[in-house]
Write a protein that holds these residues in place. Structure first.
Motif, PDB file in Angstrom:
ATOM      1  N   ARG A 123       0.831  -1.208   0.000  1.00 26.72           N
ATOM      2  CA  ARG A 123       0.000   0.000   0.000  1.00 26.72           C
ATOM      3  C   ARG A 123       0.869   1.264   0.000  1.00 26.72           C
ATOM      4  NH1 ARG A 123      -5.553  -0.756   1.630  1.00 26.72           N
ATOM      5  NH2 ARG A 123      -6.009  -2.953   2.037  1.00 26.72           N
TER       6      ARG A 123
ATOM      7  N   ILE B 257       0.802   4.965  -8.149  1.00 26.58           N
ATOM      8  CA  ILE B 257      -0.534   4.352  -8.208  1.00 26.58           C
ATOM      9  C   ILE B 257      -0.683   3.399  -9.389  1.00 26.58           C
ATOM     10  CG2 ILE B 257      -1.653   6.091  -9.656  1.00 26.58           C
ATOM     11  CD1 ILE B 257      -4.051   5.908  -7.711  1.00 26.58           C
TER      12      ILE B 257
ATOM     13  N   GLU C 204      -5.089  -2.533  -4.598  1.00 30.22           N
ATOM     14  CA  GLU C 204      -4.721  -2.168  -3.230  1.00 30.22           C
ATOM     15  C   GLU C 204      -5.087  -3.264  -2.221  1.00 30.22           C
ATOM     16  OE1 GLU C 204      -8.917  -0.621  -3.795  1.00 30.22           O
ATOM     17  OE2 GLU C 204      -7.079  -0.834  -4.995  1.00 30.22           O
TER      18      GLU C 204
ATOM     19  N   LEU D 226       2.042   1.872  -3.478  1.00 30.93           N
ATOM     20  CA  LEU D 226       0.988   2.422  -4.330  1.00 30.93           C
ATOM     21  C   LEU D 226       0.810   3.920  -4.117  1.00 30.93           C
ATOM     22  CD1 LEU D 226      -1.896  -0.243  -4.307  1.00 30.93           C
ATOM     23  CD2 LEU D 226      -0.444   0.420  -6.225  1.00 30.93           C
ATOM     24  N   LYS D 227       1.075   4.365  -2.898  1.00 30.87           N
ATOM     25  CA  LYS D 227       0.976   5.799  -2.629  1.00 30.87           C
ATOM     26  C   LYS D 227       2.013   6.579  -3.422  1.00 30.87           C
ATOM     27  CE  LYS D 227      -0.816   5.252   2.077  1.00 30.87           C
ATOM     28  NZ  LYS D 227      -0.515   5.408   3.529  1.00 30.87           N
TER      29      LYS D 227
END
Length: 232
Positions: free
Chosen positions: A21, A28, A84, A24-25
């Protein structure tokens, strides 16, 4: 299908989920590398925890998995559309290959998670067939998507399993009726061990972790009240 209490996932998977996660921040557009993850010890630990949670049965069709195939991790919300959640343990289920393939990337508000909702509010078993309660959309969707009544091998297994219980129940009822027609209630004592054994078996096989436990529960649990009357 029936509701299952979710256990805690492996700590290493939780760490992996957080790491993913966080990545991904930053970017994305990253895609989860599930194939690479599948080769890791964390995957094996996750499978083991999910197996314990479902007691070795597929979360959807309730077949014992290892006796017929290899278990798979099913992403309730598909990783293709919800990257996610790829390593989120609360999104993972223990599934047989056939159910996993049937469900595939299908997901909408009609799909039922056995660890979040009670599927028995939407689906019941009449004989070997899964039937939507009051023809509700969610029950029909699950039955259709998972092909619960279309897979010949699954239906055959359910019929075979169900027939053993049906045969024993019919024999007991026939014997009770025959004795009652003779108006000799003392002879009922002869049947008591068989009735008790049948009741114990239904109660056992209706529990979580038993193959097709929901089917057995829906077909026979209400019949136990009738049999209990003859034990008094």
């Amino acid at each position: 299908m029936h509701k299952v209490k979710r256990n805690k996932g492996p700590i290493k998977l939780m760490n992996k989920d957080k790491e993913w996660r966080d990545s991904l921040k930053i970017n994305i557009k990253l895609k989860p590398n599930w194939e690479e993850f599948s080769k890791t010890v964390i995957k094996k630990e996750t499978i083991s925890m999910l197996e314990d949670m479902y007691k070795g049965c597929c979360c959807y069709c309730e077949s014992k998995i290892k006796s017929t195939s290899y278990p798979e991790i099913e992403h309730f919300k598909p990783k293709t559309f919800y990257p996610e959640l790829c390593f989120d343990y609360t999104n993972l289920h223990y599934s047989c290959k056939r159910c996993n393939l049937a469900k595939g990337s299908h997901y909408d508000d009609n799909i039922i998670s056995p660890s979040e909702e009670n599927p028995e509010e939407y689906i019941q078993y009449i004989g070997e067939l899964a039937v939507s309660i009051d023809n509700n959309k969610r029950g029909n969707t699950m039955i259709d998507v998972l092909k619960l009544n279309e897979r010949a091998d699954l239906k055959e297994e359910r019929i075979k399993y169900l027939n053993e219980f049906s045969k024993n129940y019919e024999l007991i009822v026939s014997a009770i009726e025959m004795i009652l027609n003779k108006e000799d209630s003392k002879d009922l004592s002869i049947l008591k061990p068989f009735i008790c054994n049948f009741i114990d078996n239904v109660e056992l096989k209706s529990k979580h972790g038993e193959s097709y436990c929901t089917m057995i529960k829906h077909n026979f649990l209400d019949k136990l009240d009738i049999l209990m009357e003859f034990l008094k």
